[in-house]
Design a protein around this motif. Structure first.
Motif, PDB file in Angstrom:
ATOM      1  N   TRP A  24     -27.587  36.955 104.521  1.00 25.50           N
ATOM      2  CA  TRP A  24     -27.358  37.926 105.578  1.00 25.50           C
ATOM      3  C   TRP A  24     -28.055  39.322 105.059  1.00 25.50           C
ATOM      4  O   TRP A  24     -28.065  39.541 103.964  1.00 25.50           O
ATOM      5  CB  TRP A  24     -25.900  38.296 105.703  1.00 25.50           C
ATOM      6  N   VAL A  25     -28.643  40.145 105.901  1.00 29.79           N
ATOM      7  CA  VAL A  25     -29.030  41.355 105.596  1.00 29.79           C
ATOM      8  C   VAL A  25     -28.105  42.403 105.132  1.00 29.79           C
ATOM      9  O   VAL A  25     -27.114  42.225 106.015  1.00 29.79           O
ATOM     10  CB  VAL A  25     -29.793  42.088 106.893  1.00 29.79           C
ATOM     11  N   GLU A  26     -28.182  42.773 103.820  1.00 32.14           N
ATOM     12  CA  GLU A  26     -27.226  43.772 103.501  1.00 32.14           C
ATOM     13  C   GLU A  26     -28.052  45.104 102.987  1.00 32.14           C
ATOM     14  O   GLU A  26     -29.210  45.214 102.828  1.00 32.14           O
ATOM     15  CB  GLU A  26     -26.520  43.222 102.303  1.00 32.14           C
ATOM     16  N   ILE A  27     -27.300  46.173 102.868  1.00 33.03           N
ATOM     17  CA  ILE A  27     -27.852  47.429 102.309  1.00 33.03           C
ATOM     18  C   ILE A  27     -27.035  47.558 101.059  1.00 33.03           C
ATOM     19  O   ILE A  27     -26.048  47.373 100.712  1.00 33.03           O
ATOM     20  CB  ILE A  27     -27.196  48.627 103.232  1.00 33.03           C
ATOM     21  N   ALA A  28     -27.948  47.671  99.848  1.00 29.92           N
ATOM     22  CA  ALA A  28     -27.099  48.092  98.649  1.00 29.92           C
ATOM     23  C   ALA A  28     -28.058  49.234  97.907  1.00 29.92           C
ATOM     24  O   ALA A  28     -28.789  49.923  98.251  1.00 29.92           O
ATOM     25  CB  ALA A  28     -27.789  46.736  97.922  1.00 29.92           C
ATOM     26  N   ILE A  29     -27.581  49.365  96.579  1.00 35.59           N
ATOM     27  CA  ILE A  29     -28.329  50.464  95.752  1.00 35.59           C
ATOM     28  C   ILE A  29     -28.537  49.831  94.602  1.00 35.59           C
ATOM     29  O   ILE A  29     -27.678  49.145  93.870  1.00 35.59           O
ATOM     30  CB  ILE A  29     -27.379  51.749  95.458  1.00 35.59           C
ATOM     31  N   ASN A  30     -29.670  49.994  94.102  1.00 33.29           N
ATOM     32  CA  ASN A  30     -30.241  49.501  92.775  1.00 33.29           C
ATOM     33  C   ASN A  30     -29.217  50.051  91.632  1.00 33.29           C
ATOM     34  O   ASN A  30     -29.119  51.260  91.358  1.00 33.29           O
ATOM     35  CB  ASN A  30     -31.555  49.883  92.608  1.00 33.29           C
ATOM     36  N   SER A  31     -28.284  49.153  91.100  1.00 36.37           N
ATOM     37  CA  SER A  31     -27.451  49.726  89.912  1.00 36.37           C
ATOM     38  C   SER A  31     -26.443  50.702  90.629  1.00 36.37           C
ATOM     39  O   SER A  31     -26.034  51.584  89.796  1.00 36.37           O
ATOM     40  CB  SER A  31     -28.127  50.120  88.764  1.00 36.37           C
ATOM     41  N   GLY A  32     -26.171  50.612  91.836  1.00 32.22           N
ATOM     42  CA  GLY A  32     -25.133  51.630  92.456  1.00 32.22           C
ATOM     43  C   GLY A  32     -24.245  51.015  93.349  1.00 32.22           C
ATOM     44  O   GLY A  32     -24.250  49.894  93.533  1.00 32.22           O
ATOM     45  N   ASN A  33     -23.499  51.798  94.189  1.00 32.22           N
ATOM     46  CA  ASN A  33     -22.416  51.363  94.996  1.00 32.22           C
ATOM     47  C   ASN A  33     -22.784  51.896  96.431  1.00 32.22           C
ATOM     48  O   ASN A  33     -22.453  53.312  96.612  1.00 32.22           O
ATOM     49  CB  ASN A  33     -21.185  51.858  94.620  1.00 32.22           C
ATOM     50  N   ALA A  34     -23.453  50.997  97.342  1.00 30.95           N
ATOM     51  CA  ALA A  34     -23.829  51.889  98.647  1.00 30.95           C
ATOM     52  C   ALA A  34     -22.615  52.074  99.448  1.00 30.95           C
ATOM     53  O   ALA A  34     -22.555  52.938 100.393  1.00 30.95           O
ATOM     54  CB  ALA A  34     -24.687  50.445  99.394  1.00 30.95           C
ATOM     55  N   HIS A  35     -21.279  51.313  99.248  1.00 28.15           N
ATOM     56  CA  HIS A  35     -20.392  51.797 100.142  1.00 28.15           C
ATOM     57  C   HIS A  35     -19.726  53.331  99.983  1.00 28.15           C
ATOM     58  O   HIS A  35     -19.567  53.964 100.486  1.00 28.15           O
ATOM     59  CB  HIS A  35     -19.165  50.832  99.940  1.00 28.15           C
ATOM     60  N   SER A  36     -19.713  53.366  98.485  1.00 32.14           N
ATOM     61  CA  SER A  36     -19.264  54.909  98.052  1.00 32.14           C
ATOM     62  C   SER A  36     -20.100  55.783  98.492  1.00 32.14           C
ATOM     63  O   SER A  36     -19.944  57.061  98.894  1.00 32.14           O
ATOM     64  CB  SER A  36     -19.084  54.904  96.587  1.00 32.14           C
ATOM     65  N   LYS A  37     -21.569  55.610  98.304  1.00 33.88           N
ATOM     66  CA  LYS A  37     -22.367  56.543  98.676  1.00 33.88           C
ATOM     67  C   LYS A  37     -22.837  56.762 100.195  1.00 33.88           C
ATOM     68  O   LYS A  37     -22.900  57.967 100.390  1.00 33.88           O
ATOM     69  CB  LYS A  37     -24.022  55.947  98.124  1.00 33.88           C
TER      70      LYS A  37
END
Length: 282
Positions: free
Chosen positions: A255-268
C-alpha cells in the motif's frame, strides 16, 4: 471439551490486543495445548491497540498470505465480548478464520484485487469465503458457560485448536451466509482524472501512515501524495530523501504510505485514521 488427536495438523496463528504484560495469551495457548499439544502456534501480534478492530483487520489482512494453505487464524480484538455479537468461523481460499463477527475479518474477505498483478495472484489473494458458521456447538467450547469477558479462552482458542486438528467447519455450529458477516467500512479509494483519492487505513509502530491506495496504481509512474497541505514526492526507498524529510513510498505490504526517513510521520503531520489523501500521477 473434546481432546481430539487427529492425523491432520494445521498451523494455528493468534492475533489479539492482549499485550504481553498479562497472562491472557499464555492461557489461550494452554487451552490449545490441552486439546492438541502437537499444534504449531504462531503469534502474529498481541500488540494491537486496545479495542482497535481496524488495526486488527489491517494486520491480519497483510499477514495471512504468508502462511500455508489451511492455516487457522484465531483473532481476538473484541470490544463486544459478552454481547449478542456472533462468534464465527469462516473457511476461505487460504484457510480458516475464527473470532468475533465485528469486521475483524473483512479485510481478508474483501481484499482489493488491485493488490494483484496477474490472474493467478488475483485468484489466490481475493480471500473468497466458501462457508461460515456461527459457533453454536458447545461441545467444542472450553465450557458451556463461557466468561462474559474472555471468549478468547473459552470459545475461540478451543474452537481454533479443534479446527486445526481436523474437525470440520460444519461440526462447529450453525451455517450462516458469508455475505451476512459484519464489514468494517474504512472507505474505498477512487480514481480521478489526475490520480487516486483514498484515506489512511493504518498507522504502524514507526508512525508510517498507510493508505488504502494499492501500490499497483503508481507502479512505473512518476507520482506524489497530497496530504496535510503538502505535496510529498513518491520514491522507491527511504534513503531517496535526507534524514528527517517526508516521503511517500509503497511499503512492503503493497500500500502507498507516508513516512519520514528515520522519523515519525504521524507525530509530525498529525494525520489520523480515515483522513483523506490523494495520489497525483504525472
Amino acid at each position: 471439551m473434546p481432546k481430539k488427536q487427529i492425523g491432520q495438523q494445521r498451523l494455528l496463528t493468534l492475533l489479539s490486543d492482549f499485550g504481553d504484560r498479562d497472562v491472557y495469551v499464555g492461557i489461550m495457548k494452554g487451552v490449545i495445548a490441552q486439546i492438541n499439544p502437537k499444534l504449531t502456534v504462531v503469534d502474529l501480534t498481541h500488540q494491537i491497540p486496545p479495542q482497535d478492530i481496524a488495526a486488527a483487520r489491517f494486520s491480519l489482512m497483510n499477514a495471512y498470505a504468508y502462511f500455508p494453505v489451511g492455516t487457522v487464524h484465531v483473532a481476538v480484538v473484541d470490544p463486544g465480548v459478552g454481547s449478542k455479537r456472533r462468534a464465527i468461523a469462516v473457511e476461505f481460499a487460504q484457510g480458516f478464520l475464527v473470532g468475533p463477527d465485528n469486521g475483524i475479518f473483512s479485510g481478508v474477505l474483501s481484499q482489493s484485487l488491485a493488490m494483484s498483478t496477474t490472474v493467478t495472484e488475483r485468484s489466490r489473494s481475493a480471500g473468497y469465503a466458501y462457508a461460515a458458521v456461527e459457533l453454536t456447538n458447545l461441545n467444542y467450547w472450553r465450557t458451556p458457560q463461557p466468561s462474559k469477558t474472555f471468549h478468547g479462552r473459552d470459545i475461540f482458542a478451543p474452537v481454533g485448536a479443534n479446527l486445526a486438528s481436523g474437525v470440520s467447519l460444519k461440526e462447529l455450529g450453525q451455517e450462516i451466509d458469508p455475505a451476512s458477516l459484519v464489514k468494517l467500512d474504512i472507505g474505498e479509494c477512487q480514481q480521478t482524472t489526475t490520480g487516486v483519492v483514498g484515506c489512511i487505513q493504518y498507522i504502524d509502530n514507526f508512525g508510517n501512515l498507510v493508505s488504502n491506495i494499492a501500490g499497483s496504481y503508481v507502479q512505473g509512474k512518476t507520482w506524489s501524495v497530497q496530504a496535510a497541505g503538502l505535496s510529498i514526492p513518491g520514491c522507491e526507498t527511504y534513503s531517496d530523501v535526507k534524514v528527517g524529510e517526508i516521503i511517500a513510498i509503497v511499503g512492503s505490504h503493497g500500500w502507498v504510505e507516508i513516512a519520514i526517513n528515520s522519523g515519525n510521520a504521524h507525530s509530525k503531520l498529525q494525520l489520523n485514521l480515515q483522513e483523506t489523501l490523494q495520489v497525483v500521477l504525472s
